[in-house]
Write a protein that holds these residues in place. Structure first.
Motif, PDB file in Angstrom:
ATOM      1  N   ASN A 186      59.318 -45.891  53.375  1.00 52.87           N
ATOM      2  CA  ASN A 186      57.909 -45.979  52.892  1.00 52.87           C
ATOM      3  C   ASN A 186      57.568 -47.599  52.653  1.00 52.87           C
ATOM      4  O   ASN A 186      56.009 -47.945  53.071  1.00 52.87           O
ATOM      5  CB  ASN A 186      57.895 -45.112  51.849  1.00 52.87           C
ATOM      6  N   ALA A 233      54.480 -49.607  54.527  1.00 53.19           N
ATOM      7  CA  ALA A 233      53.568 -50.368  53.874  1.00 53.19           C
ATOM      8  C   ALA A 233      53.522 -51.860  54.072  1.00 53.19           C
ATOM      9  O   ALA A 233      52.727 -52.539  53.211  1.00 53.19           O
ATOM     10  CB  ALA A 233      53.440 -49.924  52.469  1.00 53.19           C
ATOM     11  N   ASP A 253      58.197 -52.563  45.878  1.00 53.26           N
ATOM     12  CA  ASP A 253      58.052 -53.507  47.100  1.00 53.26           C
ATOM     13  C   ASP A 253      56.461 -54.146  46.931  1.00 53.26           C
ATOM     14  O   ASP A 253      56.002 -54.072  45.877  1.00 53.26           O
ATOM     15  CB  ASP A 253      57.670 -52.273  48.396  1.00 53.26           C
ATOM     16  N   GLY A 299      50.425 -50.958  49.027  1.00 53.51           N
ATOM     17  CA  GLY A 299      49.959 -50.068  47.977  1.00 53.51           C
ATOM     18  C   GLY A 299      49.295 -48.813  48.324  1.00 53.51           C
ATOM     19  O   GLY A 299      49.184 -48.556  49.691  1.00 53.51           O
ATOM     20  N   ILE A 300      49.058 -47.712  47.276  1.00 47.55           N
ATOM     21  CA  ILE A 300      48.591 -46.484  47.751  1.00 47.55           C
ATOM     22  C   ILE A 300      47.275 -46.688  47.205  1.00 47.55           C
ATOM     23  O   ILE A 300      46.826 -46.717  46.297  1.00 47.55           O
ATOM     24  CB  ILE A 300      49.374 -45.356  47.097  1.00 47.55           C
ATOM     25  N   MET A 314      49.819 -37.998  47.184  1.00 45.01           N
ATOM     26  CA  MET A 314      50.763 -38.724  47.718  1.00 45.01           C
ATOM     27  C   MET A 314      52.231 -38.142  47.685  1.00 45.01           C
ATOM     28  O   MET A 314      52.915 -38.354  48.818  1.00 45.01           O
ATOM     29  CB  MET A 314      50.942 -40.281  47.239  1.00 45.01           C
ATOM     30  N   THR A 346      50.447 -36.799  54.486  1.00 45.45           N
ATOM     31  CA  THR A 346      51.192 -38.024  55.098  1.00 45.45           C
ATOM     32  C   THR A 346      49.944 -38.986  55.305  1.00 45.45           C
ATOM     33  O   THR A 346      48.881 -38.361  55.774  1.00 45.45           O
ATOM     34  CB  THR A 346      52.352 -37.997  56.133  1.00 45.45           C
ATOM     35  N   SER A 347      49.898 -40.245  55.341  1.00 46.65           N
ATOM     36  CA  SER A 347      48.761 -41.116  55.861  1.00 46.65           C
ATOM     37  C   SER A 347      49.272 -41.679  57.212  1.00 46.65           C
ATOM     38  O   SER A 347      48.568 -42.185  57.527  1.00 46.65           O
ATOM     39  CB  SER A 347      48.611 -42.045  54.709  1.00 46.65           C
ATOM     40  N   LYS A 348      50.333 -41.334  57.640  1.00 44.28           N
ATOM     41  CA  LYS A 348      50.981 -41.731  58.870  1.00 44.28           C
ATOM     42  C   LYS A 348      50.506 -41.088  60.173  1.00 44.28           C
ATOM     43  O   LYS A 348      50.311 -41.789  61.116  1.00 44.28           O
ATOM     44  CB  LYS A 348      52.447 -41.980  58.725  1.00 44.28           C
ATOM     45  N   GLY A 397      58.223 -43.020  58.653  1.00 48.25           N
ATOM     46  CA  GLY A 397      57.859 -41.804  57.783  1.00 48.25           C
ATOM     47  C   GLY A 397      56.738 -41.239  58.821  1.00 48.25           C
ATOM     48  O   GLY A 397      56.030 -41.563  59.566  1.00 48.25           O
ATOM     49  N   PHE A 398      56.776 -39.796  59.055  1.00 45.07           N
ATOM     50  CA  PHE A 398      55.487 -39.020  59.414  1.00 45.07           C
ATOM     51  C   PHE A 398      55.446 -37.471  59.079  1.00 45.07           C
ATOM     52  O   PHE A 398      54.750 -36.862  59.243  1.00 45.07           O
ATOM     53  CB  PHE A 398      55.703 -39.144  61.060  1.00 45.07           C
ATOM     54  N   ARG A 399      56.628 -37.175  58.037  1.00 41.83           N
ATOM     55  CA  ARG A 399      56.440 -35.657  57.802  1.00 41.83           C
ATOM     56  C   ARG A 399      56.018 -35.541  56.336  1.00 41.83           C
ATOM     57  O   ARG A 399      55.894 -34.357  56.108  1.00 41.83           O
ATOM     58  CB  ARG A 399      57.906 -35.198  57.855  1.00 41.83           C
ATOM     59  N   GLY A 400      55.835 -36.543  55.663  1.00 45.04           N
ATOM     60  CA  GLY A 400      55.207 -36.309  54.370  1.00 45.04           C
ATOM     61  C   GLY A 400      55.935 -35.493  53.385  1.00 45.04           C
ATOM     62  O   GLY A 400      55.561 -34.674  52.441  1.00 45.04           O
ATOM     63  N   ALA A 429      59.065 -36.805  51.935  1.00 42.72           N
ATOM     64  CA  ALA A 429      60.147 -37.283  51.140  1.00 42.72           C
ATOM     65  C   ALA A 429      59.762 -37.474  49.581  1.00 42.72           C
ATOM     66  O   ALA A 429      60.534 -37.038  48.586  1.00 42.72           O
ATOM     67  CB  ALA A 429      60.331 -38.957  51.460  1.00 42.72           C
ATOM     68  N   LEU A 430      58.344 -38.006  49.380  1.00 41.33           N
ATOM     69  CA  LEU A 430      58.126 -38.132  47.995  1.00 41.33           C
ATOM     70  C   LEU A 430      58.104 -36.633  47.211  1.00 41.33           C
ATOM     71  O   LEU A 430      58.568 -36.504  46.180  1.00 41.33           O
ATOM     72  CB  LEU A 430      56.741 -38.881  47.710  1.00 41.33           C
ATOM     73  N   THR A 469      54.056 -51.078  45.627  1.00 39.39           N
ATOM     74  CA  THR A 469      54.403 -49.972  45.017  1.00 39.39           C
ATOM     75  C   THR A 469      55.762 -49.875  44.381  1.00 39.39           C
ATOM     76  O   THR A 469      56.542 -50.507  45.005  1.00 39.39           O
ATOM     77  CB  THR A 469      54.317 -48.772  46.144  1.00 39.39           C
TER      78      THR A 469
HETATM   79  P1  ADP Z   1      55.951 -39.960  54.814  1.00 35.88           P
HETATM   80  O1  ADP Z   1      56.389 -41.313  54.762  1.00 35.88           O
HETATM   81  O2  ADP Z   1      56.484 -39.213  55.815  1.00 35.88           O
HETATM   82  O3  ADP Z   1      54.287 -40.098  54.879  1.00 35.88           O
HETATM   83  P2  ADP Z   1      56.381 -39.723  52.022  1.00 35.88           P
HETATM   84  O4  ADP Z   1      56.651 -38.389  51.238  1.00 35.88           O
HETATM   85  O5  ADP Z   1      57.401 -40.608  52.260  1.00 35.88           O
HETATM   86  O6  ADP Z   1      55.716 -39.212  53.407  1.00 35.88           O
HETATM   87  O7  ADP Z   1      55.347 -40.688  51.427  1.00 35.88           O
HETATM   88  C1  ADP Z   1      53.950 -40.040  51.411  1.00 35.88           C
HETATM   89  C2  ADP Z   1      52.821 -40.947  51.633  1.00 35.88           C
HETATM   90  O8  ADP Z   1      52.910 -41.770  50.230  1.00 35.88           O
HETATM   91  C3  ADP Z   1      53.062 -41.618  52.528  1.00 35.88           C
HETATM   92  O9  ADP Z   1      52.341 -41.498  54.009  1.00 35.88           O
HETATM   93  C4  ADP Z   1      52.236 -42.876  52.075  1.00 35.88           C
HETATM   94  O10 ADP Z   1      50.873 -42.922  52.487  1.00 35.88           O
HETATM   95  C5  ADP Z   1      52.409 -43.027  50.720  1.00 35.88           C
HETATM   96  N1  ADP Z   1      53.402 -43.859  50.177  1.00 35.88           N
HETATM   97  C6  ADP Z   1      54.687 -43.536  49.973  1.00 35.88           C
HETATM   98  N2  ADP Z   1      55.430 -44.659  49.352  1.00 35.88           N
HETATM   99  C7  ADP Z   1      54.513 -45.835  49.787  1.00 35.88           C
HETATM  100  C8  ADP Z   1      54.555 -47.271  49.480  1.00 35.88           C
HETATM  101  N3  ADP Z   1      56.024 -47.694  49.015  1.00 35.88           N
HETATM  102  N4  ADP Z   1      53.627 -48.015  49.819  1.00 35.88           N
HETATM  103  C9  ADP Z   1      52.527 -47.475  50.110  1.00 35.88           C
HETATM  104  N5  ADP Z   1      52.400 -46.160  50.335  1.00 35.88           N
HETATM  105  C10 ADP Z   1      53.282 -45.350  50.151  1.00 35.88           C
END
Ligand code: ADP
Ligand code: MG
Length: 934
Positions: free
Chosen positions: A31, A35, A56, A60-61, A69, A75-77, A91-94, A96-97, A141
């Motif tokens: 992630n 970013a 990191d 940022g978000i 998030m 996901t933003s990807k 990342g692309f599945r949204g 992890a977090l 972040t």
């Molecule tokens: P993915 O990486 O598959 O998109 P995650 O669950 O890992 O899904 O993260 C969700 C979203 O949170 C990401 O798409 C991103 O927009 C935001 N995000 C997570 N970690 C960070 C980070 N360290 N810096 C900026 N944005 C982040």
């Protein structure tokens, strides 16, 4: 059939994505990389199970994204599956977090460039925000994961042993190593329980990145390659072991240093790995089938040609035209190592690739095709493979700018890879550090195996000196780790330089300073012969050891029965009363001893007696009073002891009468008590490990003869590394045995080199500074400037002062000629930009050294500010040295010390010594070796 509750579904699916600490770290750093972070700090507590924090400096978000998030499948990807064909992010599945939230407590602190300040959000198990508060962190972040697997007790239980935890930490480090290589410009720090255990600085390219994580010794044995195919589009680049490389440097017993990346993603590609291992073992011409070569292979294919969505952790990928990729890899291997013999494909099963490959099994046809190709393998006109020398920088596909411009004449120093966890290092037991051991046990390797004979000894096979495949299983690693732990006294993980230089770095289990090496000088009778008797087949008796131990025991048994200063009354030890003379003696002994340092103890007592006799009555009375008081104390304690016994209801006790004098039998008991204490002290709870080190007099002799023959001028250095303490090397010359800290030495050498010839980078001033007599502090200084060497005169009559004393110190000064000498003037056009407040006063320092101190060389006229800057640079560069230096590196360092430092051996930049003297080598041995070598 029932539908599972939502909470259970979440838990089940999450624990598939997040399986361990390493998978949390992987998701979080991916992630951060997505970013655009260039700096990532990973902090773990209790191996990550209590706390994982990944910070990191990325984008940022955005506030708008914050509410979702950590909600699963946000996901933003990517926006749709078509975007997967253009995927550039990790990342692309949204997922992890959200997954991390369901199995732990999560805090996210973030700030974008547009935000005024950062905000910390607390999340619940569904990934929704429960609270927020402002925070002080800068842009980027920080994700904090607390109490991992709090609701999965079985998973937590799995990691309940230290061994499992250490393995996990090692995996985190391996993972970071992979990202460190593929992202040269990324700075990474891994901290465990507040101690930095691994770090990588920002470097300019993949070569530097490999050097920093693998070390210069290994990278010296690697060859860079690049291979491009146009149809289908495949780009390969990286480093492979040179055909003539030393397999002990370029291979490991596990695949942890076999790095394969597909589109910058670290992946496991069993089939590619297998192929590389086949070629490698072929070229090494020995049974290396269980070894994994160290290499770095980056495969770049169009995003549409990979499917990353195969496993939850994305470490396996499907390549759409895998056969072409394999062929391309094979082409590279063939060009580098030559073709495989026809029989090998059939034999390839030897390579122990056990698990199923993600690739479909290779068809027979591919093999045939490969074999039909010309030896170069490059029959396709669209295919280009190139191998470049490592000194060139061109091989780097993503050649970046050299960020180390200030020090561009420096040779590269690898990163300080802080790791106590490297399996390879663990495998090489401390007892057999390097070739110096191999040499001594050559004979044994050919002949019989030596095993230890002591009952509690650790059996050591001399063959273990090489990276031993048999020690591959975690079990044995653990054993060796334990062995190391038990051999090496427990001390804080980082030995401070101070402790080291004071000789207090190593403690024995009793807390006393440990002398790392003790030379035992053979006794005259009997032992000498025994000692010199090489391998008489009677090792099991260990003559010298048993002799020593009986001796020691004798010393103690002598003491047995000695009268002590204590009485034993009713099982209580009571200090005997002291006489007046006793008090006097006690008080005056130190001073008499100090006045007569060479006098024996008996004479000291006589002197004190004399003093006592000459003492006046009043003073004597003082001591008598003290003695009387002590007698009172003694009587009191006896009464108490007897009284206590009186409380005991035994009849026997009542029968006994208090005795003021200890009977001989009591004295015996007392002795036993003291004796037991001494024994206890002598024998620490942990049994002393006895390691039998194979030693052969004849191979030692052979070696000495060889040495004599080779060249008598060049002195060979004996160096032994201590694997557990990378900054301690044992160093022996003909005369003495010393400990060496190569890092301090390297630091001093770097400093010396920088002071001698480092040129500070210069930045042009917006407005030149015109120099005058008053500005530089006097006409004599101006005159000195005018006299300095100039390089050329440009058409406008100005010339540049090229004197190295000015140039190296970051002063670009020009002389502008006027019509007459009086009209000429000097001005500073450019100044060093790496030092704050650098300017005229520093120029004055240089000129003073030149005029008053007659400084001719650059190092003689470095201004103070420059000296401390360069010292700082030397420290910084020395810190980037790899943690595990090779013997050649250290030898080279010592060689340079002799050449460059000569007699000025003042220690490192902080004045700490390089060497710590252990002992002188007794003359007797020198003669022996002379005799042997003649
Ligand atoms: P993915 O990486 O598959 O998109 P995650 O669950 O890992 O899904 O993260 C969700 C979203 O949170 C990401 O798409 C991103 O927009 C935001 N995000 C997570 N970690 C960070 C980070 N360290 N810096 C900026 N944005 C982040
Ligand atoms: Mg992600």
């Amino acid at each position: 059939m029932k539908q599972l509750p939502a909470e259970t579904v979440r838990l089940l699916s999450s624990s598939q994505v997040i399986t361990s600490v390493v998978s949390v770290v992987k998701e979080l750093i991916e992630n951060s990389l997505d970013a655009d972070a260039t700096n990532i700090d990973i902090k773990l507590e209790n191996y990550g199970f209590n706390r994982i924090e990944v910070r990191d400096n990325g984008n940022g978000i955005k506030a708008a994204d914050v509410p979702v998030m950590a909600v699963k499948h946000y996901t933003s990807k990517i926006s749709s599956s078509e975007d997967l064909d253009r995927l550039t992010t990790y990342g692309f599945r949204g997922e992890a977090l959200g997954s991390v939230c369901s199995i732990s407590e999560v805090l996210i602190t973030t700030k974008t460039a547009a935000d005024e300040f950062s905000t910390q959000y607390a999340l619940d198990s569904t990934g929704h925000i429960t609270s927020k508060k402002p925070s002080h962190l800068g842009q980027g972040t920080t994700v904090t994961v607390l109490k991992l697997f709090k609701n999965l007790p079985v998973r937590k239980q799995f990691y309940s042993t230290t061994r499992k935890c250490k393995e996990e930490l090692k995996k985190v480090q391996d993972l970071l190593t992979a990202y460190g290589i593929i992202k040269p410009e990324l700075r990474i720090t891994l901290t465990h329980n507040k101690a930095v255990i691994w770090q990588k600085t920002r470097v300019s390219d993949h070569k530097m990145a490999c050097m920093s994580v693998l070390g210069t010794a290994i990278m010296g044995s690697m060859v860079p390659f690049q291979h491009c195919c146009e149809d289908p589009e495949i780009n390969l680049s990286g480093f492979l072991p040179k055909a003539e490389s030393d397999s002990s440097l370029t291979s490991l017993s596990s695949s942890e240093r076999s790095f394969i990346f597909v589109n910058n993603r670290p992946v496991q590609q069993k089939e590619i790995l297998k192929l590389i291992r086949q070629y490698y073992s072929l070229v090494m011409r020995k049974d290396c089938t269980r070894l994994y070569p160290v290499f770095f292979l980056n495969i770049t294919v169009p995003a549409s040609a990979v499917d990353v969505n195969v496993t939850p952790d994305k470490t396996q990928v499907l390549l759409h035209y895998k056969e072409s990729v394999l062929l391309a890899v094979e082409n590279v291997l063939k060009s580098l190592y030559g073709p495989l013999p026809a029989a090998v494909p059939g034999e390839s099963n030897k390579t122990d690739v056990t698990s199923e490959d993600m690739f479909a099994p290779r068809t027979e046809q591919t093999d045939v095709m490969v074999n039909e190709m010309g030896p170069s393998g490059n029959d396709d006109p669209c295919v280009h493979t190139s191998f470049l020398s490592l000194s060139s920088d061109v091989q780097n596909c993503q050649a970046g700018k050299n960020t180390e411009i200030c020090l561009n004449h420096q040779t590269f120093r690898g990163d300080n890879v802080h790791s106590g966890l490297d399996k390879r290092e663990v495998l090489k037991s401390d007892a057999f550090p390097d070739s110096s051991f191999n040499l001594l046990c050559e004979e044994e390797q050919n002949g019989q195996n030596l095993t230890d004979t002591a009952s509690n000894g650790v059996p050591v096979d001399p063959k273990a000196a090489k990276v031993d495949e048999r020690l591959l299983s975690c079990d044995s690693i653990d054993k060796i780790v334990k062995h190391e732990e038990s051999l090496v006294p427990k001390s804080p993980p980082g030995i401070s330089a101070d402790h080291w230089s004071r000789g207090s770095a190593f403690k024995n289990p009793l807390g006393d300073n440990l002398e790392p090496v003790k030379i035992l000088i053979p006794e005259v009778e009997g032992t000498v012969n025994e000692f010199q008797n090489e391998h008489n087949g009677d090792e099991s008796n260990h003559p010298q050891i048993s002799l020593q131990s009986t001796k020691k025991r004798n010393v103690i048994s002598d003491k047995f029965g000695h009268v002590t200063g204590y009485d034993l009354i009713s099982s209580r030890i009571i200090k005997k009363p002291k006489s007046a003379v006793g008090f006097f003696t006690e008080e005056h002994r130190p001073e008499v001893m100090a006045d007569n340092p060479k006098t024996s103890m008996d004479d000291i007592l006589l002197l004190i007696e004399e003093k006592w006799k000459n003492l006046n009555e009043e003073e004597k009375k003082n001591y008598e009073m003290k003695a009387a008081k002590d007698m009172e104390r003694y009587n009191r304690e006896i009464k108490k002891a007897v009284g206590q016994r009186g409380h005991r209801p035994t009849k026997e006790a009542e029968k006994q009468k208090p005795r003021l004098k200890a009977s001989p039998s009591d004295q015996q008991k007392l002795d036993k008590i003291f004796h037991a204490q001494i024994e206890k002290k002598r024998k620490p709870e942990e049994p002393t490990k006895v390691v039998t080190v194979p030693f052969s007099m004849s191979s030692c002799r052979q070696h000495l003869q060889r040495r004599q023959r080779n060249d008598s001028d060049e002195e060979e250095l004996f160096l032994i590394r201590c694997q557990s303490f990378p900054d301690v090397w044992i160093f022996a010359t003909d005369k003495k045995l010393m400990l060496l800290n190569p890092y301090r030495l390297e630091e001093a050498l770097l400093c010396k080199r920088l002071l001698t010839n480092h040129k500070l980078p210069v930045e042009k001033l917006d407005k030149p500074i015109v120099l005058t007599d008053s500005l530089v502090g006097g006409a004599q200084y101006m005159a000195a400037l005018y006299k300095m060497q100039k390089d050329y005169q440009s058409f406008n009559g100005s010339s540049h002062l090229s004197d190295p004393r000015l140039v190296a110190n970051g002063f670009q000064i020009i002389m502008i000629e006027g019509a007459s000498a009086a009209e000429s003037h000097l001005e500073i056009k450019g100044l060093a930009n790496c030092l704050p407040y650098y300017g005229i006063s520093d120029l004055k320092e240089i000129l003073k050294a030149v005029v008053n101190g007659n400084a001719k060389e650059v190092y003689e006229c470095r201004p103070l500010k420059v000296i401390s800057y360069l010292e700082g640079e030397a420290v910084r560069l020395a810190r980037q040295l790899p943690l595990h230096l090779s013997k050649e590196d250290v030898q080279n360092t010592i060689y340079r010390m002799k050449q460059q430092l000569g007699k000025e051996n003042k220690g490192c930049v902080h004045g700490r010594p390089f060497f710590h003297h252990l002992t002188d080598i007794p003359e007797a041995y020198k003669h022996n070796s002379m005799e042997i070598s003649q």
